[in-house]
Design an enzyme around this catalytic site. Sequence first.
Site, PDB file in Angstrom:
ATOM      1  N   SER A  45      35.551  39.812  35.325  1.00  0.00           N
ATOM      2  CA  SER A  45      34.787  41.036  35.110  1.00  0.00           C
ATOM      3  C   SER A  45      33.576  41.094  36.049  1.00  0.00           C
ATOM      4  O   SER A  45      33.731  41.083  37.272  1.00  0.00           O
ATOM      5  CB  SER A  45      34.380  41.130  33.634  1.00  0.00           C
ATOM      6  OG  SER A  45      33.968  42.437  33.304  1.00  0.00           O
ATOM      7  N   ASP A  65      43.886  46.915  30.394  1.00  0.00           N
ATOM      8  CA  ASP A  65      42.448  46.648  30.442  1.00  0.00           C
ATOM      9  C   ASP A  65      41.691  47.944  30.171  1.00  0.00           C
ATOM     10  O   ASP A  65      41.756  48.893  30.952  1.00  0.00           O
ATOM     11  CB  ASP A  65      42.083  46.098  31.825  1.00  0.00           C
ATOM     12  CG  ASP A  65      40.675  45.547  31.894  1.00  0.00           C
ATOM     13  OD1 ASP A  65      39.767  46.124  31.262  1.00  0.00           O
ATOM     14  OD2 ASP A  65      40.459  44.535  32.593  1.00  0.00           O
ATOM     15  N   HIS A  90      41.422  43.214  28.720  1.00  0.00           N
ATOM     16  CA  HIS A  90      40.358  42.733  29.604  1.00  0.00           C
ATOM     17  C   HIS A  90      40.077  41.246  29.362  1.00  0.00           C
ATOM     18  O   HIS A  90      39.931  40.476  30.305  1.00  0.00           O
ATOM     19  CB  HIS A  90      39.093  43.553  29.360  1.00  0.00           C
ATOM     20  CG  HIS A  90      37.991  43.276  30.323  1.00  0.00           C
ATOM     21  ND1 HIS A  90      38.116  43.508  31.685  1.00  0.00           N
ATOM     22  CD2 HIS A  90      36.727  42.787  30.149  1.00  0.00           C
ATOM     23  CE1 HIS A  90      36.985  43.181  32.290  1.00  0.00           C
ATOM     24  NE2 HIS A  90      36.139  42.730  31.392  1.00  0.00           N
TER      25      HIS A  90
END
Length: 319
Positions: free
Chosen positions: A140, A270, A299
């Site tokens: 991320s 995601d 995610h």
Amino acid sequence: MANADNDASGVGRRDVLLGAASVTALSVTGAASAAPPKTPNADMKMATITTKDGTQIFYKDWGTGQPIVFHHGWPLSADDWDNQMLFFLSKGYRVIAHDRRGHGRSTQTATGNEMDTYAADVIELAKHLDLKNAIHVGHSTGGGEVAHYVARAEKGRVAKAVLVGAVPPIMVKSEKNPGGTPIEVFDGFRAALAANRAQLYIDIPTGPFYGFNRPGAKISQGVIDNWWRQGMIGGAKAHYDCIKAFSETDFTEDLKKIDVPVLVMHGEDDQIVPIADSAPLSAKLLKKGTLKTYPGLPHGMCTTHADVINADLLAFFKS
């Protein structure tokens, strides 16, 4: 009159004896079943470095062998990589994870909460630990940090990199990035953080982060609580600033500069970093990029599907 089995404090001698017996039994059982540690304590370090601007960066440094450096997402900490740290330690790697400034156990910074400084902190950490031929793995926001760092790293420091559910090339919608996420979404995150950070840090992992809002999802309260715990340890100001850093930083030129092999991994479900505007675009910009996507995965797939992700990471590291 007190019972003959009780002392003056009211604690029964029988209870004391039973407690002592239980402790003894546990000690014997533990001694019999506990295996000797694979890694000496000298190779299991937790410490801090102080950067040029006086910020303390907390890090874990376990084991020996080729180093793997893990970069966490917003608003988490090095603890988000527990599963991967243990797995790759057992495979003979040296595993390192740090708390980004303003996050976890690092200084709750008022300034420097942007990608240039994040990358500069990693440069200082790599120099302090004398990392050579390292593999950098970022999830991320951590994926953005990896791209920004690797593009600036000293020659010989980096062997490979991995971007997992990562924010590059750029998240926010604009004329140049029409498929991006509208700025209003990130403004909403900022407003929610300022109003009630504790509630926001329950809502995110309970819902989209791990896909726990999907029908039939196997929900783990422990995972939700751990996400909340990590988030609340960090600084509110640093987390607020980091929203701009992960959403508005353009990593296009970083990706173009990177000349080591990079694996780009992304869950097709995601809900935090939509795949259409991230992973495929990053893979195309990289000189030696490989794209691997995962149907239905969220995610936070490094946690929800650690066995799958770890196996693919190991195969890439050995390739």
